[in-house]
Design an enzyme around this catalytic site. Sequence first.
Site, PDB file in Angstrom:
ATOM      1  N   HIS A 120      -1.741  19.734  24.920  1.00 31.13           N
ATOM      2  CA  HIS A 120      -1.420  20.416  26.178  1.00 31.13           C
ATOM      3  C   HIS A 120      -0.963  19.418  27.130  1.00 31.13           C
ATOM      4  O   HIS A 120      -2.117  18.449  27.713  1.00 31.13           O
ATOM      5  CB  HIS A 120      -2.772  21.239  26.886  1.00 31.13           C
ATOM      6  N   ASN A 144      -6.332  15.401  26.577  1.00 29.23           N
ATOM      7  CA  ASN A 144      -7.353  15.675  25.696  1.00 29.23           C
ATOM      8  C   ASN A 144      -7.474  16.966  25.007  1.00 29.23           C
ATOM      9  O   ASN A 144      -8.417  17.018  24.428  1.00 29.23           O
ATOM     10  CB  ASN A 144      -8.412  15.082  26.425  1.00 29.23           C
ATOM     11  N   HIS A 145      -6.521  17.928  25.325  1.00 27.09           N
ATOM     12  CA  HIS A 145      -6.532  19.079  24.553  1.00 27.09           C
ATOM     13  C   HIS A 145      -5.616  18.537  23.224  1.00 27.09           C
ATOM     14  O   HIS A 145      -4.225  18.751  23.454  1.00 27.09           O
ATOM     15  CB  HIS A 145      -5.887  20.255  25.295  1.00 27.09           C
ATOM     16  N   VAL A 146      -5.917  18.641  22.136  1.00 31.83           N
ATOM     17  CA  VAL A 146      -5.264  18.158  21.028  1.00 31.83           C
ATOM     18  C   VAL A 146      -5.636  19.091  19.843  1.00 31.83           C
ATOM     19  O   VAL A 146      -6.706  19.659  19.801  1.00 31.83           O
ATOM     20  CB  VAL A 146      -5.517  16.437  20.651  1.00 31.83           C
TER      21      VAL A 146
END
Lengths: 133, 508
Positions: free
Chosen positions: B280, B437-439
């Site tokens: 994201h 950090n949304h992976v």
Amino acid sequence: MPPGLGDTERAVASTIATWLYPPAGALGVSGAADRVSVYVDDYAARLPTASRLQFRALLHAMDRGFGPWAGRPTARLTEARPKDVAAYLTAWAKAPTYTQRMLFEGLRTVLMMAYASDPEVRARCGIPWLGDT
Amino acid sequence: MGEGPRLREPKDHVADLRLHCDVVVVGSGPAGAIAAWRLASAGVDVVLLEAGPWVRTFQPDVGRTLASSFWDGGVRVTRGNVLLPTLQARCLGGGSVYNSAICMRPTTGALARWRDAHGIDFTSGELDADFDAVERLMGVKPVAPDVMGRRNELFLEAAKRLGWAAEVIQRNEEGCQGSANCILGCRVGAKLSMDRRSIPEAMALGARVVTGAVVDRLLLSRGRARGVEGHLINEAGESAHALRVTAKATVLAAGTIATPALMRRSGLRKPGIGDNLRFHPSTYLLGRFDSEILPWQGATQGAHTTEFLDRGIKLESLWADPAVFSIRFPVEGLAFQEWMARWPQIAVWDGWVSGDDSVGAVREVGPRLDLTWNFGARDVKLLQETNALLAEMFRAAGAREVLPGMRGLPAVLSADDAPERIRAARVTATDLPTASNHVFGATPMGADPATAATDKHGAVYGTEDLYVVDTGLFPESPGVNPMLTAMALAHAIGGTVADRVASAARAP
């Protein structure tokens, strides 16, 4: 902990911090003092080996890159006059090449952590230090 | 239950370690911890492995936290058409220790896309009981009014003035004091990260936990997973002893990046393993007000919009540390310090987009990771619009100035026309600073074994007794912050694995 930075690398960090955080600024807290280079040295020591090597290489690139930029291949950032330091670092910060700008941003971020973590800086900005509470 | 101590830490690593169990779980972040808890709840003998230590002391310094508790010292970036910084925690509890604890169920639109494009159908409420169980365990609740702080309150006021749907964020916490330092852990221990809730609960049910346990490869034999092997890190940070855990089933929860890397290192290189790396892409804006905001007061992230979720845009209130956000201030020293002195009047709000047009891959070059990711043109436009929406919120809230951080625009814009100037700017991928950090997505679920890594139950195609439970399973964005969806899936898959282990034990 393993060693963080060498003398030259600390000098490069200090030179850049002095330009980023001049003593005459509104906060009156300079980046020239040991507060930045000591922090950066400790930070580098805590990095994993590969990341530490990359970080040290970036500092050397900043130092040695001054020579070609100034048209004097043997000249170094750590020995440059303040107005030349300012012009050189501005060129990095506003470089047309994306990667060069990002490398400078990365280095600036580390120096920012050093500067913004300083108790005197935080006190003058009115920012509480979590370690004290 | 298995024999031996419930917890082995680096100080205990004085010899090689061999363990046997029913199920070994690799990785103790939200997904791994919940899977371990579910398995232990079902009476399964489970061993939970974590490469990092159990961080029990709050570290107030950003640099020390990043260098010590994140993979690659917190300087991990992808390569591609942009350099995307991305963090992955390396400690017991994983990202749950350092995130803002946002818990939100996936959008119905996102689940419909999972169904229509990938044959993974959770649209009929199949996961509802898992969401309920996880939310109950983790103490999920809305941010309390007394810890909102001005930064979060202003965000809600701005959304209301604009007529946008917004709400108070739900988080896994108990006793938050609004000290706004979630990014560094939790100073008062109120965040119910995995090391504080699900892992101790799992240990109480008999799960064994090993920290400082680095898994190098899967033990594979005749198309089946038999466990893992790797090495132990002692207190000095040295890799001193060997680790081998044999198990009836192996559950991978090392994260969207480390899980496919481990699978590929072990020889599992079929299509779908390591492809489809998704993020994201996120952004943030600073807004300066005439009055004091004191952005370091109140919940780290206390409010968000739901208005634009269908468009793939989410806006949030945010705080981390001046060391993180001051990069937006002008580089020139004198101007920089003037802005530093204005911090009490500044609020930070962030936004992110679903990243549907951007994709990358996880590969390994020897022991090192090679991460690629390309920021798609449609996502660039969407993130530009996200900046404009955030600027609209600042204007509605009464901000004087906005700092957008976009190349090609001044560092400081008047709030009066900032949205229009941001929208009018001609930008490319490299003009928009972004990080994420949304992976997710690099071991996706899917109905087609030719393109997906696992089936709907996280079972890896082509390898028996091997499961994935982390966000790598998401074939596309869940449309919301990913942690709760990952935990619910891990809860469901943990139940499936427990049933299969029990059936195998009963088989003649």
